[in-house]
Enzyme design. Sequence first.
Site, PDB file in Angstrom:
ATOM      1  N   ARG A  92      11.887 -24.318  25.522  1.00  0.00           N
ATOM      2  CA  ARG A  92      10.786 -24.849  24.711  1.00  0.00           C
ATOM      3  C   ARG A  92       9.436 -24.574  25.375  1.00  0.00           C
ATOM      4  O   ARG A  92       8.456 -24.191  24.721  1.00  0.00           O
ATOM      5  CB  ARG A  92      10.998 -26.350  24.507  1.00  0.00           C
ATOM      6  N   LEU A 114      22.014 -31.153  27.438  1.00  0.00           N
ATOM      7  CA  LEU A 114      21.292 -30.720  26.243  1.00  0.00           C
ATOM      8  C   LEU A 114      20.366 -31.853  25.831  1.00  0.00           C
ATOM      9  O   LEU A 114      20.743 -33.030  25.914  1.00  0.00           O
ATOM     10  CB  LEU A 114      22.250 -30.400  25.089  1.00  0.00           C
ATOM     11  N   ASP A 115      19.175 -31.507  25.348  1.00  0.00           N
ATOM     12  CA  ASP A 115      18.276 -32.524  24.826  1.00  0.00           C
ATOM     13  C   ASP A 115      18.892 -33.183  23.596  1.00  0.00           C
ATOM     14  O   ASP A 115      19.762 -32.612  22.926  1.00  0.00           O
ATOM     15  CB  ASP A 115      16.931 -31.904  24.449  1.00  0.00           C
ATOM     16  N   LYS A 116      18.422 -34.371  23.276  1.00  0.00           N
ATOM     17  CA  LYS A 116      18.936 -35.151  22.152  1.00  0.00           C
ATOM     18  C   LYS A 116      19.004 -34.332  20.869  1.00  0.00           C
ATOM     19  O   LYS A 116      20.005 -34.378  20.140  1.00  0.00           O
ATOM     20  CB  LYS A 116      18.063 -36.391  21.947  1.00  0.00           C
TER      21      LYS A 116
END
Length: 301
Positions: free
Chosen positions: A235, A135-137
């Site tokens: 995204r 997962l992205d930050k």
Amino acid sequence: MKRILNYEITKEYAGQPVLFFLKQHGFSQQIVTHLKKTENGILLNGIWARVWDILKENDVLTLTITEIGSSENIVPVKLPFPIVYEDEDLLVINKPAGMPIHPSQGNFENTLANAAAYYFSSKKEPFIYRCINRLDKDTTGLLLLARNMYSAARLSDMVAKREIHRTYLAIVSGHLENEGCVKAPIARTDGSTIERQVDFQRGEYACTHYRVLDTNERYSLAKLRLDTGRTHQIRVHMKYIGHPLPGDFLYNPDYSCISRQALHSYQLDFNHPVTGEKMCFTAPLPEDMDLGWKLKKEDSF
């Protein structure tokens, strides 16, 4: 950490060597070597066995995985570590926003790895950090950690075979159509180390399914399922169809409703890597993504 696995041999494996059984059950060569080097690592009916010993129906095979070390260079730090589920083989964590998955330059003591190291050190248990899905930050929600080398190998293989199904919730700009599917290849943007874009010449295949759950004057709440796991896939795909996520510093720096990309790992579905039991976990929409949505009972994809 000691994980003991017991198997009763069925007719299917009678007459086969232990090694054949291990390979059929996803034990990698590295794990087989570990078992061979571990005292009583492989027991056949309670007797220390070799991998070439022949199995008989109703035999009991006992395997012991022992890991006494912990991940090096990960500093234990007391950080939020919301555990949704834990057993001897895995953990499901509901990751907070603003927390990177792995240590990196500038992120040595604020990551999920640091939180996991603290959790296990406080219990005086060794733990090697093995994060299965990324997962992205600034993306919140569910992710998997493996607790031993065998579950890590099995879960990683399941990821490669797309047997771990991930469902996300996202706020997107504008009024999204009721449902749809985006199939558009994704590649790294020229001149950037992190940004991605749709690129039909150089990109890798990527597929995102979506369904609208609710809308307001400016945004829509969508449920999304991935067939692939490209970097920044949701995204990039949502921006490509004209509905970028608000709060996204790379693709849509609109911070009027949220200060980070409005993306949440909502649901994980998979079979347990050891028992085969069907597992399904959900994490509720975080507060910063709750814009008063009127949600009905959600249909599955």
